[in-house]
Design a protein around this motif. Sequence first.
Motif, short mmCIF file in Angstrom:
data_model
loop_
_atom_site.label_atom_id
_atom_site.label_comp_id
_atom_site.label_asym_id
_atom_site.label_seq_id
_atom_site.Cartn_x
_atom_site.Cartn_y
_atom_site.Cartn_z
N SER A 3 -15.61 24.75 -15.62
CA SER A 3 -15.37 26.16 -15.29
C SER A 3 -16.69 26.88 -15.17
CB SER A 3 -14.57 26.85 -16.40
OG SER A 3 -13.32 26.25 -16.57
N VAL A 4 -16.81 27.67 -14.11
CA VAL A 4 -17.98 28.52 -13.91
C VAL A 4 -17.46 29.94 -13.74
CG1 VAL A 4 -19.96 29.03 -12.44
CG2 VAL A 4 -19.27 26.66 -12.82
N TYR A 5 -18.03 30.84 -14.48
CA TYR A 5 -17.63 32.24 -14.46
C TYR A 5 -18.73 33.04 -13.78
CZ TYR A 5 -14.34 30.59 -17.99
OH TYR A 5 -13.35 29.91 -18.65
N PRO A 6 -18.54 33.44 -12.50
CA PRO A 6 -19.61 34.14 -11.77
C PRO A 6 -20.09 35.42 -12.44
CG PRO A 6 -17.88 33.45 -10.28
CD PRO A 6 -17.38 33.21 -11.67
N THR B 136 -17.70 40.96 -16.83
CA THR B 136 -18.06 42.35 -17.06
C THR B 136 -17.54 42.88 -18.38
OG1 THR B 136 -16.09 43.05 -15.83
CG2 THR B 136 -18.16 42.87 -14.59
N ASP B 137 -16.50 42.26 -18.93
CA ASP B 137 -15.91 42.74 -20.17
C ASP B 137 -15.50 41.53 -21.03
OD1 ASP B 137 -14.66 44.10 -22.21
OD2 ASP B 137 -13.26 45.17 -20.92
N PRO B 138 -16.46 40.91 -21.73
CA PRO B 138 -16.16 39.69 -22.47
C PRO B 138 -15.09 39.85 -23.54
CG PRO B 138 -18.48 40.33 -22.74
CD PRO B 138 -17.85 41.31 -21.82
N GLU B 139 -14.94 41.02 -24.09
CA GLU B 139 -13.94 41.23 -25.13
C GLU B 139 -12.52 41.02 -24.60
OE1 GLU B 139 -16.39 43.69 -24.53
OE2 GLU B 139 -17.65 42.74 -26.05
N ARG B 140 -12.34 41.28 -23.30
CA ARG B 140 -11.02 41.11 -22.71
C ARG B 140 -10.64 39.65 -22.56
NH1 ARG B 140 -10.24 44.04 -17.48
NH2 ARG B 140 -8.08 43.55 -17.90
N LEU B 141 -11.59 38.75 -22.76
CA LEU B 141 -11.30 37.32 -22.68
C LEU B 141 -10.85 36.73 -24.01
CD1 LEU B 141 -14.21 35.95 -20.47
CD2 LEU B 141 -11.83 36.30 -19.85
N ASP B 142 -10.89 37.51 -25.07
CA ASP B 142 -10.58 36.99 -26.40
C ASP B 142 -9.20 36.34 -26.48
OD1 ASP B 142 -13.07 37.69 -27.28
OD2 ASP B 142 -12.40 39.48 -28.38
N GLY C 68 -24.02 28.12 -24.49
CA GLY C 68 -25.10 27.17 -24.24
C GLY C 68 -26.05 27.69 -23.17
N ARG C 69 -27.22 27.13 -23.14
CA ARG C 69 -28.23 27.55 -22.17
C ARG C 69 -27.91 26.98 -20.79
NH1 ARG C 69 -34.01 26.70 -24.73
NH2 ARG C 69 -33.59 24.62 -23.97
N VAL C 70 -28.19 27.76 -19.76
CA VAL C 70 -27.95 27.37 -18.37
C VAL C 70 -29.19 27.71 -17.55
CG1 VAL C 70 -26.57 27.78 -16.30
CG2 VAL C 70 -25.46 27.82 -18.55
N VAL C 71 -29.64 26.76 -16.75
CA VAL C 71 -30.66 27.03 -15.74
C VAL C 71 -29.95 26.90 -14.40
CG1 VAL C 71 -32.82 26.26 -14.69
CG2 VAL C 71 -32.52 26.14 -17.18
N ILE D 215 -25.48 30.91 -10.34
CA ILE D 215 -24.47 31.39 -11.28
C ILE D 215 -24.79 30.83 -12.67
CG2 ILE D 215 -22.02 31.43 -11.86
CD1 ILE D 215 -21.50 31.01 -8.82
N ALA D 216 -25.22 31.69 -13.56
CA ALA D 216 -25.60 31.26 -14.90
C ALA D 216 -24.85 32.02 -15.99
CB ALA D 216 -27.10 31.44 -15.10
N GLU D 217 -23.88 32.84 -15.62
CA GLU D 217 -23.18 33.67 -16.59
C GLU D 217 -22.55 32.83 -17.70
OE1 GLU D 217 -22.03 36.89 -18.57
OE2 GLU D 217 -23.09 37.07 -16.69
N ARG D 218 -21.67 31.92 -17.34
CA ARG D 218 -21.06 31.03 -18.33
C ARG D 218 -20.56 29.80 -17.60
NH1 ARG D 218 -16.31 32.99 -22.29
NH2 ARG D 218 -18.00 34.33 -22.96
#
Length: 98
Positions: free
Chosen positions: A8-11, A14-20, A43-46, A52-55
């Motif tokens: 999974s890649v999350y581009p 904007t509101d990480p709390e809504r993913l809880d 984790g770290r992403v290069v 796309i390095a968000e998550r």
Amino acid sequence: MPKGYWVSVYPTITDPERLDAYNGLAGLAVKAAGGRVVAGIGGRVVAHEAGIAERVVLIEFDSFEQAVAAYESAAYQEALAALPDGFERDFRIIEGLG
């Protein structure tokens, strides 16, 4: 038998709390299906090319079939329903090489 993987890649998030709610339900569904988070979630992403390095999250299953069944499970479908409206991600189920 080749392993199966969820990638999974999350581009943008904007509101990480809504993913809880999703994260809690998805974590339970993945664990119940025998999945293991092997990379991501803090984790770290290069990033290269698309940048796309968000998550990025990588989850391993003992087989490709197990990975597909986990996605199709009632528990994971409940987690998907908890994703916030307008949420964007790029999701793949892939088969390992060996």
